[in-house]
Design an enzyme around this catalytic site. Sequence first.
Site, mmCIF file in Angstrom:
data_model
loop_
_atom_site.group_PDB
_atom_site.id
_atom_site.type_symbol
_atom_site.label_atom_id
_atom_site.label_comp_id
_atom_site.label_asym_id
_atom_site.label_seq_id
_atom_site.Cartn_x
_atom_site.Cartn_y
_atom_site.Cartn_z
ATOM 1 N N SER A 226 -30.791 6.498 -14.534
ATOM 2 C CA SER A 226 -30.993 5.386 -15.460
ATOM 3 C C SER A 226 -29.783 4.463 -15.517
ATOM 4 O O SER A 226 -29.888 3.321 -15.962
ATOM 5 C CB SER A 226 -31.262 5.922 -16.865
ATOM 6 O OG SER A 226 -30.132 6.680 -17.300
ATOM 7 N N THR B 275 -27.117 5.501 -17.300
ATOM 8 C CA THR B 275 -26.627 5.735 -18.662
ATOM 9 C C THR B 275 -25.110 5.791 -18.723
ATOM 10 O O THR B 275 -24.484 5.240 -19.646
ATOM 11 C CB THR B 275 -27.222 7.045 -19.215
ATOM 12 O OG1 THR B 275 -28.641 6.914 -19.308
ATOM 13 C CG2 THR B 275 -26.646 7.378 -20.585
ATOM 14 N N ASP C 299 -23.461 2.270 -32.281
ATOM 15 C CA ASP C 299 -24.024 1.634 -33.467
ATOM 16 C C ASP C 299 -23.926 0.118 -33.430
ATOM 17 O O ASP C 299 -24.782 -0.570 -34.019
ATOM 18 C CB ASP C 299 -23.312 2.145 -34.725
ATOM 19 C CG ASP C 299 -23.549 3.627 -34.954
ATOM 20 O OD1 ASP C 299 -24.537 4.154 -34.400
ATOM 21 O OD2 ASP C 299 -22.746 4.258 -35.679
ATOM 22 N N HIS D 204 -41.201 -11.747 28.134
ATOM 23 C CA HIS D 204 -41.061 -10.415 28.739
ATOM 24 C C HIS D 204 -39.772 -10.323 29.558
ATOM 25 O O HIS D 204 -39.673 -9.515 30.493
ATOM 26 C CB HIS D 204 -42.259 -10.078 29.639
ATOM 27 C CG HIS D 204 -43.583 -10.156 28.957
ATOM 28 N ND1 HIS D 204 -44.143 -9.085 28.296
ATOM 29 C CD2 HIS D 204 -44.451 -11.190 28.813
ATOM 30 C CE1 HIS D 204 -45.304 -9.446 27.780
ATOM 31 N NE2 HIS D 204 -45.506 -10.716 28.070
ATOM 32 N N SER E 284 -11.316 -7.283 26.153
ATOM 33 C CA SER E 284 -11.097 -5.979 26.761
ATOM 34 C C SER E 284 -9.621 -5.651 26.795
ATOM 35 O O SER E 284 -8.772 -6.533 26.957
ATOM 36 C CB SER E 284 -11.667 -5.960 28.191
ATOM 37 O OG SER E 284 -11.300 -4.776 28.866
ATOM 38 N N LYS F 54 -11.645 -11.349 29.766
ATOM 39 C CA LYS F 54 -13.010 -11.060 29.344
ATOM 40 C C LYS F 54 -13.253 -11.600 27.925
ATOM 41 O O LYS F 54 -12.420 -11.420 27.031
ATOM 42 C CB LYS F 54 -13.251 -9.550 29.380
ATOM 43 C CG LYS F 54 -14.720 -9.154 29.432
ATOM 44 C CD LYS F 54 -14.844 -7.664 29.744
ATOM 45 C CE LYS F 54 -16.261 -7.283 30.128
ATOM 46 N NZ LYS F 54 -17.203 -7.435 29.032
ATOM 47 N N VAL F 55 -14.385 -12.254 27.748
ATOM 48 C CA VAL F 55 -14.804 -12.722 26.426
ATOM 49 C C VAL F 55 -16.132 -12.053 26.098
ATOM 50 O O VAL F 55 -17.103 -12.187 26.845
ATOM 51 C CB VAL F 55 -14.964 -14.255 26.397
ATOM 52 C CG1 VAL F 55 -15.506 -14.699 25.040
ATOM 53 C CG2 VAL F 55 -13.630 -14.936 26.681
#
Length: 485
Positions: free
Chosen positions: A99, A101, A133, A189, A319, A325-326
């Site tokens: 809940s 609580t 209260d 595909h 890398s 390398k990208v």
Amino acid sequence: MADPSRLETDSLGPVTVEGQHYWGAQTQRAIRSFAIGADRMPMAIIHALVRIKKAAALSNAQLAVLDEQRCGWIVAACDEVLAGRFDRQFPLSVWQSGSGTQTNMNVNEVIANRASELGGGQRGQKRPVHPNDHVNRSQSTNDVFPAAVHLAAADSVQQQLLPSLAELIAALANKAAQWTEVVKIGRTHLQDAVPLTVAQEVGGWAAQLQDAERRLQHSLAGLHPLPLGGTAVGTGLGAPTGFGELVCEHLRRWSGHNWHVAPNRFAVMGCHDALVDLMSRGAQLAMGLHKIVNDIRLLASGPRAGFGELRLPANEPGSSIMPGKVNPTQCEAVAMATVQVLGQSHAVTMAGCGGHLQMNVYKPLLGFNLLHATALLGDCCRSLRVHLVEGLEVDGHHIGNLRDRSLMLVTALAPEIGYDTAARVALHAHAHQLGLRDAALTLGVITAERFDQVVNPQAMAHPDGGGDARSSATPPPSTPANNLP
């Protein structure tokens, strides 16, 4: 020196609390009882609860069930919490009572102790402000906690996710507008298909995200009915007549959202279908983003041994061993994040099944996953826009070569020479490594002049004679398919 400890009490007896803390006995018990994982209740839910407590105090005062002086102290304490002064006073795990609580009482205790200080009292004495209260007056965890999740989720979607998503859509649309004249080969595909423009492809991504945006906006309306005033089971026992309506009136004024009391509070307390619906819309966005980044990964693969149609911005070395390398790192990060969101969506769906009689007991999980997912998706949209889409480029020359080599341009010949004959041309070209034009002329099925008139990739991309939906510019005529094998 550290503040001395103090004794706080609840219905089960006294509990020792370190002096510097503003929480009380129930929070201290929960810290021990629910030491499960590292996930803490999101501050967005805490602050939403505090907004409800502030609205509740004002409403209780209006209804003469809380005196104006205590109302003032509570409101002042709430404002301090909402300003972030007490964020460290909410330490509880997400994995607690279904809940919520313990979190509701954590909020009640912190506000009550601070309000008591403002009223001249001391922490731990519950005077002049009591957590149950006064701070929790006319409320139950069972109505205020789900209402807080609604507030927090709506804010997250409205203020974080939707703006980031709109900016990503605009960035994609802007790119599409730049590429209306770039005709490429389509793929179905993962095999060659008929031509389209890069603008049409990228515009499709933008349109997919616009659909997700509309679905998210629509789902916000489902969050606006709140169970406030329902208290424990929906009947409103312990709440004065009109309390829920007054609280919602304050919340509307502060937020701009159309918060209102649910027509049937039993329904929104026994189940949380609106939260499940919002999560499902987030999952649909995650699926769209996942598809788009996978498309980009494919189209940018290479740069020389793959599709190589898109050029990614070089954000960082790809890398530790292969120089220069990208990698499609933004795509990978977003793909992982969207998979995470899809998993959270499944958890939320299962949690939505967790209602028994008058209450669903998976409320903290619902709130935690929703807020985590919406924040994650917002970050994905922003990061994807800033670090990928805005720097994305096309290799027009390479796109043209791939397009003109494709055997599927033969589709334009089918109405001219028939499907079977067109298939014979394509198969002959493929078997003998010829261009379509050479193959067609070798087989004697069409003249060179007519071939050049019919097999026009630009015209094939616009069979209705119009341009791309986002551009009124007239595309230039395309070069006939060349004779490269």
